[in-house]
Design a protein around this motif. Structure first.
Motif, PDB file in Angstrom:
ATOM      1  N   SER A 128       0.832  -1.204   0.000  1.00 28.76           N
ATOM      2  CA  SER A 128       0.000   0.000   0.000  1.00 28.76           C
ATOM      3  C   SER A 128       0.864   1.251   0.000  1.00 28.76           C
ATOM      4  O   SER A 128       1.968   1.278   0.567  1.00 28.76           O
ATOM      5  CB  SER A 128      -0.927  -0.007   1.214  1.00 28.76           C
TER       6      SER A 128
ATOM      7  N   ALA B 231      -4.077   8.276  -2.613  1.00 27.40           N
ATOM      8  CA  ALA B 231      -5.194   7.346  -2.478  1.00 27.40           C
ATOM      9  C   ALA B 231      -6.454   7.901  -3.110  1.00 27.40           C
ATOM     10  O   ALA B 231      -7.208   7.172  -3.772  1.00 27.40           O
ATOM     11  CB  ALA B 231      -5.423   7.026  -1.002  1.00 27.40           C
TER      12      ALA B 231
ATOM     13  N   GLY C 120      -6.704   7.423  -6.773  1.00 28.10           N
ATOM     14  CA  GLY C 120      -6.818   6.043  -7.225  1.00 28.10           C
ATOM     15  C   GLY C 120      -5.517   5.283  -7.242  1.00 28.10           C
ATOM     16  O   GLY C 120      -5.469   4.143  -7.710  1.00 28.10           O
TER      17      GLY C 120
ATOM     18  N   GLN D   2      -3.331   3.211  -5.290  1.00 24.59           N
ATOM     19  CA  GLN D   2      -3.469   2.453  -4.055  1.00 24.59           C
ATOM     20  C   GLN D   2      -2.207   1.691  -3.668  1.00 24.59           C
ATOM     21  O   GLN D   2      -2.005   1.393  -2.501  1.00 24.59           O
ATOM     22  CB  GLN D   2      -4.646   1.468  -4.167  1.00 24.59           C
ATOM     23  N   THR D   3      -1.372   1.322  -4.627  1.00 22.62           N
ATOM     24  CA  THR D   3      -0.187   0.510  -4.344  1.00 22.62           C
ATOM     25  C   THR D   3       1.066   1.227  -4.803  1.00 22.62           C
ATOM     26  O   THR D   3       1.021   2.176  -5.617  1.00 22.62           O
ATOM     27  CB  THR D   3      -0.280  -0.853  -5.047  1.00 22.62           C
TER      28      THR D   3
ATOM     29  N   ASP E 220       1.509   0.998  -8.559  1.00 26.19           N
ATOM     30  CA  ASP E 220       0.761   2.002  -9.311  1.00 26.19           C
ATOM     31  C   ASP E 220       1.486   3.341  -9.318  1.00 26.19           C
ATOM     32  O   ASP E 220       1.539   4.042 -10.342  1.00 26.19           O
ATOM     33  CB  ASP E 220      -0.632   2.178  -8.718  1.00 26.19           C
TER      34      ASP E 220
END
Length: 554
Positions: A207, A234, A237, A239-240, A243
Motif C-alpha cells: 500500500s 489514495a 486512485g 493504491q499501491t 501504481d
C-alpha cells in the motif's frame, strides 16, 4: 540517462540490513529505563523502577499520543486494539486496556544500549528511530558468511539479552529493507531477504500508506497532520506502490515536486539514500561495584574517589564540564535510589564524592541494605570554556560560591540554604529554603490554583510570628466576621502593642478555607487590608474572632 533529475549512478541502491523491534514504545515501557544489555567488563544494570516493574508485557497496554494509539501490546492487539485508533475506540474494544502516554525520550533512552550492543557485533549502525536501525549489509555478510547468516546472528544475540521478537529485512536500500522486515519477516522466520534487483517487484503490491513515514522523515508519533501527500495519492486512485512507480516521473514532479520524485524513486525500489552510521558517543558514565556490599557511607565515598577523578577527567578530555549529575545507588536486596544533583558552577571530583555521600545519608528509606553498585552519569554538560577562571582573579560571586561550598562539604548538604518563593495560601508558607547549589524547583508549586492565596502586590514584611492585635469599632466593641463571611461592624480602630491607630481605609473580608474534610485540621479565616491614620498599610487576619497581622506594606 537522467530520470527525475537524479543520475542512475546516484540512484543505485546499496544492500542494507534493517532490524525492526515491533511495538518498541511498549517494549521500552516494560523494561528498565536505565537498563542496558550485559557487556564484557560491565556491571548488569539495576532493577527497573517500581512503577515500571508493575507493567507486565502480557497485559493489554496501549501507548497513546494525541488521543491516538501509537503502539500496543500483543494482548491488546488480540482484543482488537490497533495502531492509529482513537483512544476511546481502543478502550471500547478492550475495557481493561492500560493507557500510557507516549514518551519519545523514554524510547530513545531504552534503545540506546541496544544500539551499542549491536555495534559490538556489527559496527556502522544507523539509528533510524527508536525500535528501528539499519546497517550496510556488505560488511556483516562477508564476516559472518552471508547476508541471512549475519541477520540471524544479530537476532540470536538480541534474544540472549531479552528481545524475543526482532525482525530483519535485507534488500536494496534501507527503505525496501524496512518494508521487508515489516511485511515479509514473521516471528517464526524473522529474516526476509529481497534478492538484489528485486526491490521493485517486492514493493509493487504494498500500500502507498507505507510511504507516509518516509514522506515525513519521522516516526508515526511525530507526524504533522497537515501532510496529506499519501492521502492525495489514495484519492487519485493510486493504491499501491506499483501504481505509483508506474506514473511518469515528469507528471509526478509537476504535481508533487521534489519530494514526490523522492517517494516515486522509493516506490520503484530506487532508494539512493545510503546508510549513515552514527558516531558512538563517548562513555561518560562510570560504574563502581562493591563486593561485598558496603554499609558505611564513608566507605562508599572512599571507593568513589578514583572513579570520580576519572569521571571528571573523561569530561575534560572532550572539553566539557558536568553541571547536573545523576547518582544511582543499588542495594544488596535490589532496592534503588536515584537523584539528580545540581551545582552552581560545575562539578569537580570532590563535589561528586560529596553528592554520593549526601545521598546515602538522606535516602535511608530507599536503601535498607549495603550498597552493591554506584553509577554516576552527567545529566547536563556545558562547554569547559564557559567555566574557566578569569584572567584577573575571580569574581565576588565565585568567592562566595567557593566559601559556601567548603562549609557545605564540611557540615552537610542541608547545612547551607538559600530562600526561595514557593506556593501556598499563607505568606509564611511561601518561603522555601533550598540547599546551596540546588535549583529551587517551585514553579509547579506556585502554578497551583491555591484558592484563597493573596494576589500581587504582596506585603514587603512578613511576620514569622504574627503579632496579636485588636480591631474595634468607634464605640470600643470588637469587630468579628459572622458565619456568612460579613463583618459584624465597621472596623475603625486598630490596637497593636498598646498603640491605638485609627483605620482610615479598609477592604475585605476575603475568606481562606482549608481542609474542610478534616475536622481536626480545618481552618476558616478571613483577610483584611487596612490603612491607618499614619499611612501604614497592614494585612490582617481574623480567625475565629482573633486578629493577627500577617504582613505590612512598607
Amino acid at each position: 540517462m537522467v530520470e527525475g533529475g537524479v543520475s542512475a549512478v546516484m540512484d543505485a541502491p546499496v544492500r542494507s540490513l534493517v532490524l525492526w523491534f515491533p511495538d518498541w514504545p511498549v517494549t521500552a515501557l516494560t523494561r528498565a529505563s536505565a537498563s542496558e544489555p550485559p557487556r564484557r567488563g560491565r556491571v548488569r544494570a539495576p532493577a527497573p523502577p517500581p512503577e515500571v516493574q508493575t507493567l507486565d508485557p502480557a497485559l493489554p497496554i496501549a501507548v497513546v499520543e494525541g488521543n491516538a494509539v501509537v503502539a500496543c501490546s500483543a494482548a491488546a492487539r488480540a482484543e482488537g486494539v490497533r495502531r492509529g485508533q482513537r483512544r476511546r475506540d481502543a478502550q471500547s474494544r478492550c475495557p481493561g486496556l492500560r493507557i500510557i502516554p507516549a514518551d519519545i525520550a523514554r524510547d530513545h533512552r531504552a534503545f540506546a544500549p541496544v544500539i551499542a550492543h549491536i555495534e559490538e557485533k556489527a559496527p556502522g549502525v544507523q539509528l533510524v528511530r527508536p525500535g528501528l536501525c539499519a546497517l550496510r549489509a556488505r560488511g556483516p555478510a562477508r564476516y559472518y558468511g552471508g547476508e541471512s547468516e549475519a541477520a540471524r546472528m544479530l537476532i540470536a544475540e538480541l534474544r540472549e539479552i531479552g528481545f524475543g521478537d526482532v525482525r530483519a529485512g535485507i534488500a536494496d536500500g534501507p527503505f525496501t529493507a524496512e518494508q521487508a522486515a515489516r511485511a515479509g519477516a514473521v516471528r517464526s522466520d524473522p529474516v526476509f531477504v529481497v534478492p538484489s534487483g528485486g526491490a521493485a517487484g517486492f514493493l509493487a503490491p504494498l500500500s502507498v500508506a507505507v510511504l507516509e513515514e518516509a514522506a515525513l522523515g519521522a516516526p508515526e508519533s511525530r507526524r504533522p497532520a497537515s501532510d496529506d501527500l499519501v492521502g492525495l495519492l489514495a484519492r487519485l486512485g493510486v493504491q499501491t506502490l506499483g501504481d505509483f512507480a508506474a506514473m511518469p516521473p515528469d507528471r509526478v514532479r509537476e504535481r508533487f515536486g521534489g519530494r514526490g520524485i523522492r517517494l516515486h524513486a522509493l516506490a520503484g525500489g530506487r532508494d539512493s539514500q545510503p546508510v549513515q552510521p552514527r558516531t558512538p558517543p563517548p562513555e561518560l558514565q562510570r560504574d563502581v561495584a562493591f563486593e561485598p556490599p558496603l554499609e558505611i557511607a564513608d566507605q562508599v565515598a572512599f571507593g568513589m574517589r578514583v572513579v570520580a577523578d576519572d569521571f571528571i577527567a573523561g569530561l575534560g578530555a572532550i572539553d566539557l564540564v558536568c553541571t547536573e549529575l545523576r547518582v544511582e545507588l543499588v542495594g544488596d536486596r535490589g532496592e534503588r535510589s536515584e537523584r539528580v544533583w545540581l551545582h552552581p558552577a560545575s562539578f569537580d571530583a570532590a563535589a561528586v564524592v560529596d553528592r554520593v555521600r549526601w545521598q546515602l545519608g538522606e535516602d535511608t528509606e530507599s536503601l535498607r541494605s549495603g550498597v552493591t553498585l554506584v553509577r554516576i552519569t552527567p545529566e547536563a554538560v556545558d562547554a569547559a570554556s564557559h567555566h574557566r577562571p578569569a584572567i584577573f582573579g575571580s569574581a565576588p560571586e565565585e568567592k562566595v560560591h567557593h566559601a559556601l561550598s567548603r562549609v557545605q562539604a564540611m557540615l552537610g548538604h542541608r547545612a547551607v540554604v538559600t530562600p526561595a518563593v514557593g506556593g501556598g495560601r499563607w505568606l509564611t508558607e511561601r518561603q522555601v529554603l533550598v540547599p546551596w547549589g540546588d535549583r529551587a524547583v517551585v514553579a509547579k508549586e506556585r502554578a497551583r490554583p491555591w484558592p484563597g492565596s493573596l494576589p500581587d502586590p504582596l506585603p514587603t514584611t512578613v511576620f514569622a510570628e504574627p503579632p496579636t492585635v485588636e480591631v474595634l469599632t468607634l464605640g470600643g466593641y470588637a469587630v468579628e466576621v459572622d458565619d456568612r463571611g460579613a463583618v459584624t461592624a465597621v472596623p475603625a480602630v486598630l490596637v497593636e502593642g498598646g498603640r491605638v491607630r485609627r483605620i482610615e481605609v479598609w477592604a475585605g473580608p476575603w475568606p481562606v478555607v482549608e481542609r474542610g474534610w478534616d475536622p481536626a485540621r480545618a481552618r476558616r479565616a478571613h483577610r483584611f487590608q487596612v490603612v491607618d491614620d499614619d499611612g501604614g498599610a497592614w494585612l490582617l487576619v481574623c480567625d475565629r474572632g482573633s486578629w493577627t497581622i500577617e504582613g505590612s506594606y512598607d
